[in-house]
Design a protein around this motif. Structure first.
Motif, PDB file in Angstrom:
ATOM      1  N   LEU A  69       0.807  -1.212   0.000  1.00  0.00           N
ATOM      2  CA  LEU A  69       0.000   0.000   0.000  1.00  0.00           C
ATOM      3  C   LEU A  69       0.846   1.272   0.000  1.00  0.00           C
ATOM      4  CD1 LEU A  69      -2.774  -1.114   2.530  1.00  0.00           C
ATOM      5  CD2 LEU A  69      -3.034  -0.799   0.068  1.00  0.00           C
ATOM      6  N   ALA A  70       2.136   1.130  -0.269  1.00  0.00           N
ATOM      7  CA  ALA A  70       3.047   2.271  -0.142  1.00  0.00           C
ATOM      8  C   ALA A  70       2.606   3.463  -0.985  1.00  0.00           C
ATOM      9  CB  ALA A  70       4.469   1.856  -0.531  1.00  0.00           C
ATOM     10  N   ASN A  71       2.147   3.201  -2.229  1.00  0.00           N
ATOM     11  CA  ASN A  71       1.719   4.313  -3.078  1.00  0.00           C
ATOM     12  C   ASN A  71       0.546   5.072  -2.454  1.00  0.00           C
ATOM     13  OD1 ASN A  71       3.587   3.919  -5.181  1.00  0.00           O
ATOM     14  ND2 ASN A  71       2.324   2.252  -6.014  1.00  0.00           N
ATOM     15  N   PHE A  72      -0.382   4.292  -1.885  1.00  0.00           N
ATOM     16  CA  PHE A  72      -1.544   4.923  -1.251  1.00  0.00           C
ATOM     17  C   PHE A  72      -1.119   5.720  -0.030  1.00  0.00           C
ATOM     18  CE2 PHE A  72      -3.253   1.400  -3.643  1.00  0.00           C
ATOM     19  CZ  PHE A  72      -4.364   1.953  -4.241  1.00  0.00           C
ATOM     20  N   GLN A  73      -0.159   5.161   0.727  1.00  0.00           N
ATOM     21  CA  GLN A  73       0.315   5.859   1.919  1.00  0.00           C
ATOM     22  C   GLN A  73       0.951   7.198   1.558  1.00  0.00           C
ATOM     23  OE1 GLN A  73       2.655   2.758   3.590  1.00  0.00           O
ATOM     24  NE2 GLN A  73       0.998   2.042   4.933  1.00  0.00           N
ATOM     25  N   ARG A  74       1.701   7.194   0.449  1.00  0.00           N
ATOM     26  CA  ARG A  74       2.335   8.455   0.043  1.00  0.00           C
ATOM     27  C   ARG A  74       1.279   9.482  -0.344  1.00  0.00           C
ATOM     28  NH1 ARG A  74       6.303   7.054  -4.538  1.00  0.00           N
ATOM     29  NH2 ARG A  74       6.902   9.252  -4.501  1.00  0.00           N
ATOM     30  N   LEU A  75       0.282   9.034  -1.108  1.00  0.00           N
ATOM     31  CA  LEU A  75      -0.765   9.967  -1.565  1.00  0.00           C
ATOM     32  C   LEU A  75      -1.549  10.557  -0.411  1.00  0.00           C
ATOM     33  CD1 LEU A  75      -2.462   8.285  -4.651  1.00  0.00           C
ATOM     34  CD2 LEU A  75      -1.177  10.414  -4.602  1.00  0.00           C
ATOM     35  N   LEU A  76      -1.818   9.718   0.596  1.00  0.00           N
ATOM     36  CA  LEU A  76      -2.735  10.149   1.656  1.00  0.00           C
ATOM     37  C   LEU A  76      -2.024  10.613   2.918  1.00  0.00           C
ATOM     38  CD1 LEU A  76      -5.441   7.350   1.291  1.00  0.00           C
ATOM     39  CD2 LEU A  76      -5.568   9.718   0.504  1.00  0.00           C
ATOM     40  N   GLY A  77      -0.749  10.234   3.080  1.00  0.00           N
ATOM     41  CA  GLY A  77      -0.120  10.548   4.363  1.00  0.00           C
ATOM     42  C   GLY A  77       1.225  11.242   4.288  1.00  0.00           C
ATOM     43  N   GLN A  78       1.729  11.474   3.068  1.00  0.00           N
ATOM     44  CA  GLN A  78       3.076  12.035   2.989  1.00  0.00           C
ATOM     45  C   GLN A  78       3.055  13.325   2.198  1.00  0.00           C
ATOM     46  OE1 GLN A  78       6.042   9.119   1.622  1.00  0.00           O
ATOM     47  NE2 GLN A  78       7.194  10.788   0.698  1.00  0.00           N
ATOM     48  N   GLN A  79       3.685  14.356   2.756  1.00  0.00           N
ATOM     49  CA  GLN A  79       3.758  15.622   2.026  1.00  0.00           C
ATOM     50  C   GLN A  79       4.809  15.520   0.920  1.00  0.00           C
ATOM     51  OE1 GLN A  79       1.640  17.709   2.130  1.00  0.00           O
ATOM     52  NE2 GLN A  79       0.713  17.767   4.149  1.00  0.00           N
ATOM     53  N   PRO A  80       4.699  16.235  -0.198  1.00  0.00           N
ATOM     54  CA  PRO A  80       3.628  17.200  -0.470  1.00  0.00           C
ATOM     55  C   PRO A  80       2.370  16.544  -1.046  1.00  0.00           C
ATOM     56  CG  PRO A  80       5.158  17.167  -2.301  1.00  0.00           C
ATOM     57  CD  PRO A  80       5.678  16.173  -1.314  1.00  0.00           C
ATOM     58  N   PHE A  81       2.431  15.199  -1.286  1.00  0.00           N
ATOM     59  CA  PHE A  81       1.305  14.542  -1.965  1.00  0.00           C
ATOM     60  C   PHE A  81       0.003  14.708  -1.191  1.00  0.00           C
ATOM     61  CE2 PHE A  81       5.214  12.177  -2.947  1.00  0.00           C
ATOM     62  CZ  PHE A  81       5.317  12.502  -4.279  1.00  0.00           C
ATOM     63  N   GLN A  82       0.091  14.514   0.128  1.00  0.00           N
ATOM     64  CA  GLN A  82      -1.112  14.582   0.944  1.00  0.00           C
ATOM     65  C   GLN A  82      -1.832  15.922   0.753  1.00  0.00           C
ATOM     66  OE1 GLN A  82      -0.596  15.193   5.150  1.00  0.00           O
ATOM     67  NE2 GLN A  82      -2.201  13.699   5.642  1.00  0.00           N
TER      68      GLN A  82
END
Lengths: 322, 280
Positions: A69-82
């Motif tokens: 789920l790493a891609n999802f984690q980056r999108l939803l929990g990691q800046q600047p993506f979040q």
């Protein structure tokens, strides 16, 4: 998939019947295999792959390792993506709510007026629907020129009308850009919900209106207690279609604002964000199929879940109102 | 002498209704009229006198666009892609819908749902896998690639609409033909197809307009300028001539014209066709 036994075989004698059966299976295969294969290759398989791809790491167009789920984690929990994800998602919600009120509300009013069959109904119908047939690219560019702060007719009209104080760079400032795009969208789409509502009202049996009027109901009461409840199925469809349309928003912001959602990402929506992530951003040079696929899966899920849940809720409302 | 008998209240209602409908008519048509008129003006005139009639209806701008740009090429590309896609959708859609609607066999319902699943899912969200797939098939930068995507993407709605129509035809039609010794193919082509022509028009328009207008898939899959479709070509155009508004308005007007012309002739079919997905 094509192991079918035709049941409709006509009563016929022995050997003839067998060959006829074989022929029919062949005939059915001829009819069904090409479309099924075509649909599988260019729709079903790509959609299924989008889900699979979102769980992998990517280098350019090459798939590397399973990353869970790493891609999802980056999108939803990691800046600047979040921040980008939330910003774009929020804008889609705004687009939906304002379109529902302005575009669909006005459409309902026009449909109610047209349903009274005033003189020129056919003409009005044809005119109102016309913009729906035009390309969003044409509509977008046309209004971009009209909204030009110096030479555009919108500001010029405002000045002529003595409202010069309201003239402003509509697309150039964060406070008005998204709203301007939403209004252009409403201009392009208005005729669609109008025609769907109109068809809905016309499907209501005339006796219901007559009965209400005989009971002394005024225009407002007829609309409130006859038209509105019996129009519930059309309302369901329009709410869902407006929602799907709002979350698929791409052409207008791309053409009128730009791929980065300017100014300052105030017009950024999930469609632009997805396109940038998948196929590259001019400024940041980001291009990631893994992140892009994950974003597509998120958008799929939101659209599908909300559509299904809302259809259920709105259908229940149809039953209650009927 | 009727009007005398009509109560004032009803008359004012009718006027109010007409005023509101006229207001919306102006709102819809005025921007299009301004666009069309601007196409005949010089850029200078557009800036100075945006609302009035052109001083003279000059066609220089049209000639410049038609002869000096890739516009005719974009137009031709759009025609090729749209025609191809609609033909694929109608052919494959009719085949699948006919088999699903008129024959009973194991897996019928499942196959029908398989096609319909495409109705709920926007295909553009699968653009990354499509990109990889089309690259492998060497269908990037190709009209055939676009036709494949539109053709397959249009199947769910075509199967949905056409199956409904095929089912509504009485069973006795094909049984009678069968007893008369007609082959299965003859039944489809001679008996059934002539009866569903209106449905084919609906499906055709339902797909023709979105395919003609689509911008997203060409944006991703076509990079060669000579292969670009009209909406995509417009973006090239708008970039090239960004300060020459006269040329821009000619481009926009010319691009809008084919659809508007067709719409004037077939407006009822357009409305029925494009709302077909929303109305049962």
């Amino acid at each position: 998939m094509v192991r079918h036994l035709p049941v409709l075989a006509p009563p016929a004698a022995g050997g003839f019947r067998l060959s006829r059966r074989g022929n029919r299976a062949l005939w059915l295969a001829m009819l069904l295999v090409p479309p099924a294969l075509f649909f599988t290759v260019f729709v079903a398989y790509p959609i299924a792959s989008a889900l699979v791809y979102s769980f992998y790491g990517w280098v350019g167009v090459r798939r590397t390792t399973f990353v869970g789920l790493a891609n999802f984690q980056r999108l939803l929990g990691q800046q600047p993506f979040q921040g980008w994800t939330i910003n774009a998602f929020w804008h889609n919600v705004i687009v939906f709510v304002i379109l529902l009120i302005i575009q669909d509300g006005l459409a309902l009013l026009l449909a109610i007026l047209l349903a009274r069959n005033p003189r020129g109904t056919r003409f009005y119908q044809a005119v109102f629907f016309l913009p729906v047939t035009l390309s969003l690219v044409i509509v977008g560019f046309q209004w971009k020129l009209f909204l030009n702060p110096i030479f555009g007719i919108v500001n010029k009209l405002l000045r002529v009308a003595g409202l010069g104080a309201l003239a402003q760079p509509w697309l150039g400032q964060a406070e008005t850009a998204l709203l301007a795009l939403i209004l252009v969208n409403a201009w392009r789409w208005l005729g669609f919900p109008t025609m769907v509502f109109l068809a809905g009202i016309r499907a209501i049996p005339e006796e219901y209106f007559e009965a209400a009027r005989l009971d002394g109901a005024n225009e407002w009461q007829v609309v409130r207690h006859v038209t509105w409840p019996l129009l519930a199925p059309a309302v369901t469809i329009i709410v869902i279609l407006t929602f799907i349309g709002s979350f698929n928003w791409f052409e207008l912001p791309y053409v009128m604002a730009g791929v980065d959602g300017p100014p300052n990402r105030s017009t950024d929506v999930l469609g632009l964000y997805f396109y940038r992530t998948a196929f590259g951003e001019i400024s940041a040079g980001l291009q990631e199929f893994g992140l892009g696929s994950a974003l597509a899966v998120l958008m799929f899920s939101v659209i599908l879940t909300v559509s299904i849940v809302w259809t259920r809720i709105l259908r229940r409302r149809e039953v209650e109102l009927a | 002498m009727r009007p005398v008998a009509v109560p004032i209240g009803r008359w004012t209602w009718a006027t109010l209704v007409q005023l509101l409908l006229l207001a919306n008519t102006v709102l819809v048509l005025y921007p299009l009229v301004i666009m069309g008129l601007s196409a005949f003006k010089s850029t200078r005139e557009i800036f100075r006198n945006p609302f009035g009639l052109p001083a003279r209806f000059q066609l220089d701008n049209f000639l410049r666009v038609w002869e000096g740009t890739n516009f005719p090429l974009y137009l031709r590309n759009s025609l090729v892609v749209t025609t191809g896609s609609v033909l694929v959708i109608l052919t494959l859609g009719t085949m699948a819908a006919y088999a699903l609607a008129r024959y009973e066999f194991r897996g019928n319902e499942l196959l029908y749902l398989f096609f319909l699943s495409g109705l709920m899912l926007p295909l553009r969200l699968a653009v990354i896998p499509l990109f990889i797939e089309l690259k492998a098939l060497q269908l990037i930068n190709s009209h055939l690639g676009l036709v494949c995507i539109y053709g397959a993407g249009g199947l769910p709605s075509a199967v949905f609409i056409l199956t409904g129509f095929f089912r509504s035809l009485p069973r006795d039609l094909d049984n009678a033909a069968r007893i008369d010794g007609a082959s299965e193919a003859q039944i489809l082509f001679r008996v059934i197809l002539p009866l569903v022509r209106p449905a084919l028009v609906i499906v055709g328009i339902y797909n023709l307009v979105p395919v003609w207008n689509d911008f997203f898939f060409p944006l991703v899959f076509i990079q060669d300028d000579r292969l670009k479709t009209l909406p995509q070509g417009m973006t090239v155009f708008m970039g090239q001539y960004s300060t020459e508004w006269a040329v821009l308005f000619v481009g926009l007007t010319l691009a809008a014209l084919p659809v508007i012309a067709l719409y004037v002739v077939l407006s009822r079919q357009f409305i029925a066709g494009l709302t077909a997905g929303a109305l049962k």
